[in-house]
Design a protein around this motif. Sequence first.
Motif, PDB file in Angstrom:
ATOM      1  N   ARG A  41      32.108  67.569  22.118  1.00 30.67           N
ATOM      2  CA  ARG A  41      33.513  67.755  22.476  1.00 30.67           C
ATOM      3  C   ARG A  41      33.687  68.248  23.904  1.00 30.67           C
ATOM      4  N   ASP A  42      32.636  68.114  24.699  1.00 27.58           N
ATOM      5  CA  ASP A  42      32.752  68.564  26.087  1.00 27.58           C
ATOM      6  C   ASP A  42      32.174  67.466  26.977  1.00 27.58           C
ATOM      7  N   TYR A  91      37.107  70.008  23.508  1.00 29.47           N
ATOM      8  CA  TYR A  91      38.445  69.452  23.277  1.00 29.47           C
ATOM      9  C   TYR A  91      38.709  69.260  21.788  1.00 29.47           C
ATOM     10  N   ARG A 147      40.756  66.811  19.003  1.00 28.51           N
ATOM     11  CA  ARG A 147      41.243  65.433  18.999  1.00 28.51           C
ATOM     12  C   ARG A 147      42.344  65.198  17.974  1.00 28.51           C
ATOM     13  N   TYR A 202      36.096  59.171  21.433  1.00 22.83           N
ATOM     14  CA  TYR A 202      36.535  59.670  22.742  1.00 22.83           C
ATOM     15  C   TYR A 202      37.074  58.519  23.609  1.00 22.83           C
ATOM     16  N   ALA A 262      43.279  64.095  23.340  1.00 21.99           N
ATOM     17  CA  ALA A 262      42.056  64.879  23.597  1.00 21.99           C
ATOM     18  C   ALA A 262      42.476  66.032  24.495  1.00 21.99           C
ATOM     19  N   VAL A 263      42.547  67.224  23.915  1.00 17.39           N
ATOM     20  CA  VAL A 263      43.151  68.358  24.626  1.00 17.39           C
ATOM     21  C   VAL A 263      42.225  69.566  24.601  1.00 17.39           C
ATOM     22  N   GLN A 264      42.068  70.189  25.744  1.00 17.68           N
ATOM     23  CA  GLN A 264      41.361  71.476  25.804  1.00 17.68           C
ATOM     24  C   GLN A 264      42.393  72.573  25.540  1.00 17.68           C
ATOM     25  N   ASP A 265      42.250  73.189  24.383  1.00 16.97           N
ATOM     26  CA  ASP A 265      43.232  74.160  23.904  1.00 16.97           C
ATOM     27  C   ASP A 265      42.709  75.576  24.190  1.00 16.97           C
ATOM     28  N   ASN A 276      39.283  77.305  22.305  1.00 21.00           N
ATOM     29  CA  ASN A 276      38.151  77.738  23.134  1.00 21.00           C
ATOM     30  C   ASN A 276      37.971  79.251  23.092  1.00 21.00           C
ATOM     31  N   ASP A 290      45.254  68.231  29.103  1.00 19.00           N
ATOM     32  CA  ASP A 290      45.188  66.915  28.471  1.00 19.00           C
ATOM     33  C   ASP A 290      44.119  66.073  29.183  1.00 19.00           C
ATOM     34  N   LEU A 291      43.030  65.772  28.475  1.00 21.83           N
ATOM     35  CA  LEU A 291      41.929  65.028  29.107  1.00 21.83           C
ATOM     36  C   LEU A 291      42.232  63.540  29.250  1.00 21.83           C
TER      37      LEU A 291
END
Length: 446
Positions: free
Chosen positions: A158-159, A167, A169, A239, A245-248, A252, A303-304
């Motif tokens: 996820r990275d 991230y 999903r 992916y 696909a968000v880094q929250d 984290n 947001d990736l």
Amino acid sequence: MDIGLEVKTDELTEEAKKVLLKNIVGAFTKPAPELYPHQWNWDAGFIAIGYAHFNIDQAESELRHLFSGQWANGMLPHIVFNPAGDNQYFPGIDFWETWRSFDAPEQVQTSGISNPAVHAFALQRMYELAEDKGRALNFVQEMYPKIKAFHAYLYRERDPQQEGLVYIRHPWESGNDNSPTWDIPLEKIDFNKVKVPPFTRKDLNTSDADHRPTHLDYDRYIYLIDVFRKGDYKEDQIYRLTPFAVQDPLFNTILIRANEAMIELGEMIGENTSDFREWNTKAVLAMNSKLWNPSNALYDAYDLISNERIPMEASSGLMPLFAGIPSQTQADAIVKVLKGKMFAGAGGESYYLCPSFTPTSPKFDTKKYWRGPVWINMNWMLYHGLKRYGFDEEAVAIKNDSIELLSRYGFYEYFEPKRNATGQTPGYGSHQFSWSAALYLDLLSI
Ligand code: DGY
């Protein structure tokens, strides 16, 4: 306790235990009597903390049962299904089609997405509370490799840019399922171009539609699951295909706090903790360089897919306090935001701490799932975060607000944030909600 309300803690303690015990289904405790008939992942961690106060067998059983659904690649699913409850909940076993994945377990039915990694600090709390430390240590040894495999999965799968930030999903992976934070990336799903498979919701059979996500929200949730199952749950394929696909910052933060717990527990049982240290060094730097937003003193999401920040207006943006991520100067600024109009309110409007989404936004909704109401698990994490930086008074204010809401309204899933609200139902979502009861037991002891 000065909350202008006499709290009968003994009676409430007994009530909380009853809520938990009544929600037991075999080896695990369901989150609520009707709405959620299976075992949910982060619920199980909070529930285990509650049981650690009075029933260690059940506390251990919660984590054992949850990890019986762990996938071969380390993924810990957000639901471990109870086949007997399958007709009460959608999306159920058949819809997920997790048989498509070589990693999904054969004997245990699960969903195909994950949830915040609360298990290591739940395990740590179980150890702290244990009277029989020998038994608790054995349990730490049993769980340690499984939890490590889950964290390793997150950092491996996820990275994608190896930034130290994982991230999510699906909004359901965040735990803050229906937060307006996800509206921005979800709005990019264009239903003129893609199709949602046919489905029928079941949540509205037992809950008030005003408290639950809209049909459009559900179309988006279900569309995402369809993308994952069509990608056979292969992470690299997903992916490439996923529109979400968000880094929250919350997801984290919880992982970083859990890595800390794994370092402490690992040292106790003589395990090598270098992976956890490396993950955390990188992750804390990335949280501060990529997600920290000095203009509003909160941590944003990222947001990736569109390569854009998602401006944070949810309480998730305060939560990095819980893992010691901000400096003291950043923490001072975050606490000002918590106590200011964005969360505590200003002028005539005053809110219980802490609304899950800011009352200053037009998207704020006092009743709706994660779009404003107060949640007890978020308050429990915020309490610890505030204590960590020496904000004892503010931590006690959060604890008192939580206990006031629980004693006034009962063990609901989420609560009205307006202090002077009139005419509303007492609590929202489900009644007899397990983690509200479990964390009440823990809040009394901290
Ligand atoms: C639900 O069904 O609302 C859950 O939160 C998703 O897991």
